[in-house]
Design a protein around this motif. Sequence first.
Motif, PDB file in Angstrom:
ATOM      1  N   ALA A 195       0.827  -1.208   0.000  1.00  0.00           N
ATOM      2  CA  ALA A 195       0.000   0.000   0.000  1.00  0.00           C
ATOM      3  C   ALA A 195       0.859   1.254   0.000  1.00  0.00           C
ATOM      4  N   GLY A 196       1.926   1.253   0.807  1.00  0.00           N
ATOM      5  CA  GLY A 196       2.815   2.418   0.835  1.00  0.00           C
ATOM      6  C   GLY A 196       3.514   2.641  -0.490  1.00  0.00           C
ATOM      7  N   ALA A 197       4.017   1.553  -1.101  1.00  0.00           N
ATOM      8  CA  ALA A 197       4.679   1.678  -2.395  1.00  0.00           C
ATOM      9  C   ALA A 197       3.712   2.169  -3.467  1.00  0.00           C
ATOM     10  N   SER A 198       2.462   1.714  -3.410  1.00  0.00           N
ATOM     11  CA  SER A 198       1.460   2.146  -4.387  1.00  0.00           C
ATOM     12  C   SER A 198       1.197   3.646  -4.266  1.00  0.00           C
ATOM     13  N   LEU A 199       1.088   4.132  -3.036  1.00  0.00           N
ATOM     14  CA  LEU A 199       0.854   5.562  -2.830  1.00  0.00           C
ATOM     15  C   LEU A 199       2.043   6.395  -3.313  1.00  0.00           C
ATOM     16  N   ILE A 200       3.254   5.944  -3.007  1.00  0.00           N
ATOM     17  CA  ILE A 200       4.448   6.669  -3.436  1.00  0.00           C
ATOM     18  C   ILE A 200       4.537   6.709  -4.958  1.00  0.00           C
ATOM     19  N   ALA A 201       4.322   5.556  -5.589  1.00  0.00           N
ATOM     20  CA  ALA A 201       4.399   5.509  -7.052  1.00  0.00           C
ATOM     21  C   ALA A 201       3.324   6.363  -7.694  1.00  0.00           C
ATOM     22  N   ALA A 202       2.097   6.284  -7.171  1.00  0.00           N
ATOM     23  CA  ALA A 202       1.011   7.079  -7.736  1.00  0.00           C
ATOM     24  C   ALA A 202       1.300   8.571  -7.596  1.00  0.00           C
ATOM     25  N   GLY A 203       1.818   8.987  -6.447  1.00  0.00           N
ATOM     26  CA  GLY A 203       2.141  10.400  -6.251  1.00  0.00           C
ATOM     27  C   GLY A 203       3.241  10.868  -7.180  1.00  0.00           C
ATOM     28  N   ALA A 204       4.295  10.057  -7.330  1.00  0.00           N
ATOM     29  CA  ALA A 204       5.416  10.432  -8.196  1.00  0.00           C
ATOM     30  C   ALA A 204       4.980  10.533  -9.653  1.00  0.00           C
ATOM     31  N   VAL A 205       4.186   9.564 -10.098  1.00  0.00           N
ATOM     32  CA  VAL A 205       3.738   9.569 -11.494  1.00  0.00           C
ATOM     33  C   VAL A 205       2.784  10.729 -11.752  1.00  0.00           C
ATOM     34  N   ALA A 206       1.873  10.991 -10.824  1.00  0.00           N
ATOM     35  CA  ALA A 206       0.947  12.115 -10.996  1.00  0.00           C
ATOM     36  C   ALA A 206       1.702  13.441 -11.055  1.00  0.00           C
ATOM     37  N   LEU A 207       2.690  13.598 -10.188  1.00  0.00           N
ATOM     38  CA  LEU A 207       3.487  14.822 -10.196  1.00  0.00           C
ATOM     39  C   LEU A 207       4.247  14.981 -11.501  1.00  0.00           C
ATOM     40  N   ALA A 208       4.823  13.889 -11.983  1.00  0.00           N
ATOM     41  CA  ALA A 208       5.575  13.947 -13.237  1.00  0.00           C
ATOM     42  C   ALA A 208       4.671  14.280 -14.420  1.00  0.00           C
ATOM     43  N   CYS A 209       3.485  13.696 -14.444  1.00  0.00           N
ATOM     44  CA  CYS A 209       2.559  13.972 -15.543  1.00  0.00           C
ATOM     45  C   CYS A 209       2.127  15.440 -15.544  1.00  0.00           C
ATOM     46  N   ARG A 210       1.854  15.980 -14.377  1.00  0.00           N
ATOM     47  CA  ARG A 210       1.475  17.384 -14.302  1.00  0.00           C
ATOM     48  C   ARG A 210       2.645  18.279 -14.685  1.00  0.00           C
ATOM     49  N   ALA A 211       3.845  17.932 -14.230  1.00  0.00           N
ATOM     50  CA  ALA A 211       5.011  18.739 -14.575  1.00  0.00           C
ATOM     51  C   ALA A 211       5.297  18.694 -16.073  1.00  0.00           C
ATOM     52  N   THR A 212       5.020  17.546 -16.692  1.00  0.00           N
ATOM     53  CA  THR A 212       5.195  17.438 -18.143  1.00  0.00           C
ATOM     54  C   THR A 212       4.251  18.397 -18.868  1.00  0.00           C
ATOM     55  N   ALA A 213       3.035  18.467 -18.414  1.00  0.00           N
ATOM     56  CA  ALA A 213       2.063  19.370 -19.044  1.00  0.00           C
ATOM     57  C   ALA A 213       2.455  20.833 -18.845  1.00  0.00           C
ATOM     58  N   TRP A 214       3.093  21.146 -17.728  1.00  0.00           N
ATOM     59  CA  TRP A 214       3.444  22.547 -17.458  1.00  0.00           C
ATOM     60  C   TRP A 214       4.722  22.971 -18.168  1.00  0.00           C
ATOM     61  N   ARG A 215       5.713  22.077 -18.224  1.00  0.00           N
ATOM     62  CA  ARG A 215       7.047  22.500 -18.624  1.00  0.00           C
ATOM     63  C   ARG A 215       7.387  22.211 -20.067  1.00  0.00           C
ATOM     64  N   GLU A 216       6.718  21.222 -20.691  1.00  0.00           N
ATOM     65  CA  GLU A 216       7.114  20.854 -22.049  1.00  0.00           C
ATOM     66  C   GLU A 216       6.121  21.386 -23.091  1.00  0.00           C
TER      67      GLU A 216
END
Length: 216
Positions: A195-216
Amino acid sequence: MTALLRYHTALLLRSQRWLAPFLLYAAYLGVGLRAGEPVLGALGYASAGLLPVTAWVVRICLGQEPAAARSVVAAAAGRERAHLAAVLAGGGCAALVGTVAALGVTAISDLRRVDPLAAGAAGLLATAVCVLTGTAVGTLCARPFLPARGPSLAALVLGSLLALVTSGSPAKSVMTGLVTGSRTATVPLPWFALAGASLIAAGAVALACRATAWRE
């Protein structure tokens, strides 16, 4: 999303960049494991090596497209969806390899002191924890956060090491549980670590996807 996953998986396979991480993982298993070892300790060893391999493969998938092709895919499917598909393709390939490795390790190891089905389940859960944690590391050590190769690789190595040795890390927790279980003949099922790994991975991927939309 299915078409994007096929696209990124095909890119990875055709580029043959997967050879380095997966062959290194095979060598790691071949050097470090022997038939007849206690199954839980062997599974802990196998899952630990899968974490940096997953991070490496995810990083490859996030950086393998030429800029022009990435722009075309982003225009057709959206930057966030394209980025997510690349992450899922890398993590999915690593999960497949890790599953095969966990089942193989379980088959050749000493199962006399533990229930085989429980040991296999523990190995698959440990594999999932390390794949998810490695996916988080690989996602944060690639574009759009670290597009340059040198800093990206340095951060990937450091992040993988910290994920394996830092107290509170799901990967460290699951490895400690397997090693302890090998000594006590008690099979741990690391649901909380998953459960902890799932939350960490989901948070990291969501952050990266949003940052991709903002920066690229």
